[in-house]
Design a protein around this motif. Structure first.
Motif, PDB file in Angstrom:
ATOM      1  N   ILE A   1      -7.007   7.538  -5.099  1.00 18.20           N
ATOM      2  CA  ILE A   1      -6.726   6.169  -4.656  1.00 18.20           C
ATOM      3  C   ILE A   1      -6.365   6.148  -3.165  1.00 18.20           C
ATOM      4  CG2 ILE A   1      -5.313   4.108  -5.077  1.00 18.20           C
ATOM      5  CD1 ILE A   1      -7.048   4.907  -7.480  1.00 18.20           C
ATOM      6  N   GLU A   2      -5.464   7.063  -2.762  1.00 19.84           N
ATOM      7  CA  GLU A   2      -5.078   7.144  -1.355  1.00 19.84           C
ATOM      8  C   GLU A   2      -4.907   8.610  -0.982  1.00 19.84           C
ATOM      9  OE1 GLU A   2      -4.610   4.839   0.942  1.00 19.84           O
ATOM     10  OE2 GLU A   2      -4.575   2.976  -0.205  1.00 19.84           O
TER      11      GLU A   2
ATOM     12  N   LYS B   1     -11.535  12.566  -0.590  1.00 20.92           N
ATOM     13  CA  LYS B   1     -11.410  11.250   0.050  1.00 20.92           C
ATOM     14  C   LYS B   1     -11.336  10.146  -1.000  1.00 20.92           C
ATOM     15  CE  LYS B   1     -16.301  11.057   0.764  1.00 20.92           C
ATOM     16  NZ  LYS B   1     -16.518  12.189  -0.190  1.00 20.92           N
ATOM     17  N   LYS B   2     -10.876   8.973  -0.560  1.00 22.23           N
ATOM     18  CA  LYS B   2     -10.735   7.805  -1.432  1.00 22.23           C
ATOM     19  C   LYS B   2     -11.955   7.650  -2.306  1.00 22.23           C
ATOM     20  CE  LYS B   2      -8.270   4.371   1.119  1.00 22.23           C
ATOM     21  NZ  LYS B   2      -8.004   2.926   1.402  1.00 22.23           N
TER      22      LYS B   2
ATOM     23  N   ARG C   1       0.834  -1.188   0.000  1.00 24.44           N
ATOM     24  CA  ARG C   1       0.000   0.000   0.000  1.00 24.44           C
ATOM     25  C   ARG C   1       0.876   1.248   0.000  1.00 24.44           C
ATOM     26  NH1 ARG C   1      -3.726   1.630   4.882  1.00 24.44           N
ATOM     27  NH2 ARG C   1      -4.460   3.601   4.000  1.00 24.44           N
TER      28      ARG C   1
END
Lengths: 95, 95, 95, 95, 95, 95, 95
Positions: free
Chosen positions: B41-42, B59-60, B2
Motif C-alpha cells: 500500500i505504501e 513499490k506501491k 496517509r
C-alpha cells in the motif's frame, strides 16, 4: 505468473524422496527427515543483503543440497515450493 | 489521511485467503496459517537503516510473498493493515 | 522545565484510545493492546548512535505509529509520557 | 577521594523520590519502581568504546532520566551511587 | 614468576571487605555481595582485541571499581587473584 | 604425526593438578574445577579469523592460563590434549 | 556425479572409529562421542562469506580434526558424508 525472489533469496522445489532414490544418488540421513535435495526454480538478483554485497552462485535448474529446516514454504497452483536464502545452499550437485 | 512508513518499512494489506484462492494461485502450506500474500500500500523511502544503505525494490501495488509472523498490525478506518520491513518480503509475484 | 532526549531518542505522548476513535482513524488490532498512535513532543539531535550516523526524520508535533512495547514510561507533572528510539517509529500519519 | 569513570561511563546519584516529588516534576510510572531521575556526579572521558568513538554529551551537574535497571550500584562514604554508560541516559532535564 | 595478561586483560586482586571498610570509603551495596574494589597487579599490552584497537588506561597499582561477576579467579602462591578485561573496569579511584 | 592448528587455534596440554601443585605456584580456585594451566604444544598461523586479522602472541612451550571450559578435547596416542582459540588464553606465566 | 560445496563449505567423510584406532593415533575423549577425525572430500571455492573474504586452507585429501556437532549429514550412494564450514576445522593432521 512468475515468482521473483528478492535479494539473495531463491525459489526451490524439493525433490520427492522417491524420485531421489530412483536416481539412486543422494538421501537424507534418516527417512523421517525432510529431503535436502532441491531444484532451483528462480534466483533473486543478489545485491546488498544485510549491508553485504552478495553474488549469486546458484542458477535456475541447479540441483542443490539445502540446509535442514531452511526457508519458507509456499504453494503455487497446488505445488509446494520453498523460498530460501543462498546461504542455506550447502552444495551444488553436478551429474 | 496517509500513512508514511519510515526507513525501509512498508505498509501492506494481506489478501484474504478466499480472494487468494479465487485468483487460484498462491496458498500457504496449511489453511490454519495466516496468508502470506499481500499487496503493497505504501513504501518507506529507504535510506540508512541500521547503519546500512537500503534501496527499496518493492513499490506501491506490488503483490508480494511475506515472511511468516512479520510485522506490526494496525487498523485504519476499520481495515486491517500490517507494517513490515522490506527484508520481510521474500518475493514479488508477477502476473 | 524541558525534557531534552539524547541521541536518537524521542519523547512521545500516546493518544488515548477514545481520542483516537473519535478522530475515527487508527486503532490497534485488539482493544486490549496499548494504543500505538502517539504525538511527538521532543526529538533528540540524532548524531552517532551505536557507531552509526542517525538522521532524525520525525519532528515535534508529528503523529506517529509506534512499535508495540517500545520505550520507557515517565510521568511529568502528572502526565504520562514515553521515551522511545526513532527506530521504534513505524510510520508518520499525515492528515 | 575521587571516582573517575572509564570510557563512556558516568557516576550518578539517584534523586530520592521525595525530593523529586517536592520539586514537583518527574515521577516514575509506578511508585514501586526505582526512581529514574539522577544527578550526574562524574563523567568519563568518552573515547573509543566497543570500537566506536563516543562523545560525552552529559556533564557534571546535569539532571538526567535514566533507563530502568541500568548500571552498577556502589556505596561511597555511606552514600549510594550508580555507575552507568552514557547510552543508558534517555534525556536531560532542563529547568 | 610473573603473570603476563594477554591483550586487554588485567590481573587484579580484590580488596578484602575489612580493609576497604577501614579505609572508610567504598562498599558494595549489600554485604553479601563480593567486593568490587580491586588493585591492579598486572596490565596486558592492549592492541587489537576482537578486531578493535584497545588502549590500556588503567595501570599497575591503580585502585579500581570492577563490574560485578567479572573475570576468572586463579590462585597464585596461595593468594586469590582475578583476571578481567579492561572493559570490566568501571572507574578508577583517586585518593 | 603432527597436529597443525588452523587460524588462531592452539593445541595445548593441561598440566595435571599434582604437577602444578608440586611446582607450588598456580591453582584453580576450587579443587573440583578443571586445571587452568596448560602448556602450548602447537600454535596456528593466525591470519584472518572472523574477518579480523589475528596475530599470534603465544608460542610453543609457553605456560598459559586458560579460560574455563574453553576448547575441544582430543586424544592423541593415548594422551589428552585440547584445542582452544588464542582468545581463550588469559595470561602467559613467566618463571 | 560430484558434490560442489558452496563458499567456505567442505564435504568431509568421518573416519570410522575402528579405522582411526587401527591407525593408532587420534581418538575422541569418550567412545560414546562421534569421531572427530575426517577426510576432506571436496572443498568450496571460499570467497566472500558473511561479508568477509575467506581463503581456503584445507584441501582435498587432508585429514582434519572437526569441531563437535558441526555440519549437516547427507548420504551419497549409500555412504554418509558431512558438509561443514571451514571454521569448523580445528586442525590438520600431518603424518
Amino acid at each position: 505468473m512468475r515468482i521473483k525472489p528478492i535479494g539473495d533469496r531463491i525459489l526451490i522445489k524439493y525433490k520427492e524422496r522417491e524420485e531421489v532414490t530412483k536416481s539412486g544418488i543422494v538421501l537424507p540421513d534418516t527417512v523421517k527427515e525432510k529431503p535436502q535435495i532441491a531444484e532451483v526454480i528462480e534466483v533473486g538478483p543478489g545485491g546488498i543483503v544485510d549491508g553485504e554485497k552478495v553474488e549469486m552462485v546458484v542458477k535456475k535448474g541447479d540441483k542443490i543440497i539445502v540446509s535442514k529446516y531452511a526457508g519458507t514454504e509456499i504453494k503455487i497452483d497446488g505445488e509446494e515450493y520453498t523460498i530460501i536464502r543462498q546461504d542455506d545452499v550447502l552444495a551444488i550437485i553436478e551429474d
